[in-house]
Design a protein around this motif. Sequence first.
Motif, short mmCIF file in Angstrom:
data_model
loop_
_atom_site.label_atom_id
_atom_site.label_comp_id
_atom_site.label_asym_id
_atom_site.label_seq_id
_atom_site.Cartn_x
_atom_site.Cartn_y
_atom_site.Cartn_z
N GLN A 20 50.74 35.02 34.38
CA GLN A 20 51.26 33.60 34.26
C GLN A 20 51.21 32.99 35.75
O GLN A 20 51.01 31.83 35.36
CB GLN A 20 52.90 34.11 33.99
CG GLN A 20 52.96 34.47 32.49
CD GLN A 20 52.45 33.57 31.43
OE1 GLN A 20 51.59 33.94 30.85
NE2 GLN A 20 52.93 32.34 31.52
N TRP A 21 51.42 33.75 36.67
CA TRP A 21 51.36 33.07 37.86
C TRP A 21 49.82 32.59 38.16
O TRP A 21 49.70 31.34 38.64
CB TRP A 21 51.74 33.88 39.08
CG TRP A 21 51.43 33.60 40.51
CD1 TRP A 21 52.45 32.67 41.23
CD2 TRP A 21 50.47 33.98 41.48
NE1 TRP A 21 51.90 32.67 42.26
CE2 TRP A 21 50.60 33.35 42.62
CE3 TRP A 21 49.29 34.79 41.38
CZ2 TRP A 21 49.76 33.46 43.64
CZ3 TRP A 21 48.70 34.98 42.37
CH2 TRP A 21 48.69 34.22 43.58
N ARG A 22 48.78 33.35 37.87
CA ARG A 22 47.41 32.79 38.20
C ARG A 22 47.17 31.57 37.22
O ARG A 22 46.55 30.77 37.75
CB ARG A 22 46.49 33.78 37.69
CG ARG A 22 46.39 35.04 38.78
CD ARG A 22 45.51 36.02 38.33
NE ARG A 22 45.15 36.89 39.54
CZ ARG A 22 43.93 36.72 40.07
NH1 ARG A 22 43.19 35.87 39.75
NH2 ARG A 22 43.82 37.54 41.22
N LYS A 23 47.42 31.55 36.13
CA LYS A 23 47.55 30.34 35.03
C LYS A 23 48.16 29.19 35.72
O LYS A 23 47.54 27.86 35.61
CB LYS A 23 48.17 30.71 33.70
CG LYS A 23 47.40 31.03 32.64
CD LYS A 23 47.93 31.29 31.29
CE LYS A 23 47.14 32.09 30.22
NZ LYS A 23 47.91 32.26 28.91
N SER A 24 49.44 29.48 36.39
CA SER A 24 50.19 28.13 36.72
C SER A 24 49.60 27.62 37.91
O SER A 24 49.19 26.47 38.00
CB SER A 24 51.48 28.53 37.11
OG SER A 24 51.63 29.24 38.35
N ILE A 25 48.64 28.49 38.65
CA ILE A 25 47.87 27.96 39.90
C ILE A 25 46.77 27.23 39.44
O ILE A 25 46.48 26.01 40.01
CB ILE A 25 47.33 29.09 40.58
CG1 ILE A 25 48.60 29.88 41.32
CG2 ILE A 25 46.57 28.66 41.71
CD1 ILE A 25 48.44 30.24 42.67
N HIS A 26 46.18 27.75 38.41
CA HIS A 26 44.86 26.80 37.97
C HIS A 26 45.32 25.41 37.28
O HIS A 26 44.88 24.49 37.41
CB HIS A 26 44.12 27.70 36.83
CG HIS A 26 43.32 28.73 37.45
ND1 HIS A 26 42.22 28.17 38.29
CD2 HIS A 26 43.56 29.90 37.34
CE1 HIS A 26 41.70 29.56 38.68
NE2 HIS A 26 42.50 30.41 38.27
N ARG A 27 46.61 25.42 36.61
CA ARG A 27 46.95 24.22 35.84
C ARG A 27 47.50 23.54 36.91
O ARG A 27 47.27 22.03 36.56
CB ARG A 27 48.54 24.94 35.16
CG ARG A 27 48.67 24.04 33.98
CD ARG A 27 49.76 24.39 33.24
NE ARG A 27 49.91 25.69 32.60
CZ ARG A 27 50.48 26.72 32.56
NH1 ARG A 27 51.64 26.28 33.09
NH2 ARG A 27 50.65 27.84 32.23
N PHE A 28 47.65 23.58 38.06
CA PHE A 28 48.25 22.59 39.26
C PHE A 28 47.06 21.57 39.39
O PHE A 28 47.44 20.46 39.48
CB PHE A 28 48.54 23.40 40.61
CG PHE A 28 49.72 23.81 40.74
CD1 PHE A 28 51.20 23.06 40.32
CD2 PHE A 28 50.15 25.06 40.94
CE1 PHE A 28 52.37 23.76 40.19
CE2 PHE A 28 51.52 25.75 41.14
CZ PHE A 28 52.46 24.99 40.55
N THR A 29 45.69 22.11 39.43
CA THR A 29 44.71 21.00 39.65
C THR A 29 44.05 20.83 38.36
O THR A 29 42.78 20.22 38.46
CB THR A 29 43.50 21.70 40.72
OG1 THR A 29 43.12 23.12 39.91
CG2 THR A 29 44.26 22.27 41.97
N GLY A 30 44.67 21.14 37.22
CA GLY A 30 43.69 20.95 35.99
C GLY A 30 42.48 21.76 35.77
O GLY A 30 41.38 21.40 35.48
#
Length: 132
Positions: A20-30
């Motif tokens: 979930q954490w990794r996903k959220s990081i990628h989400r920050f920059t689209g």
Amino acid sequence: MHINDAVFLEDLCPKFRLRQWRKSIHRFTGKSCIYCGKASESIDHVIPQSQGGLSTTENCVPACLSCNGDKSDENALYWYRRQKFYDPRRAMAIRAWLDGDLRLAIRLLQWANPNSRTKKNNEKDRSEYRAA
Ligand SMILES: [Zn+2]
């Protein structure tokens, strides 16, 4: 009490939390590489773990495999300065990210990458164009 249940569940499933954490990081920059803007396929440590960098959100940025591999064990800020695709706005974004100011980092990235369009940005760009 449901909140406590959820926390407990996450403690039981650290792998789930990591994902979930990794996903959220990628989400920050689209899902784009913070260095070059290509699709991010990995998480890169700005300050490498070999130099004491931690696996925290502030020190972990989305990166494409090419940048991540090329940068290897270097400090990202030094490495990035030498790249052909160097963009001072992105360098500022990386610095802001490192400072934990993700909102500023994301705004700088949007500025550096006008192609990633949100309606708001387009409107702003147009009005700036008119004013010029
Ligand atoms: Zn890249």
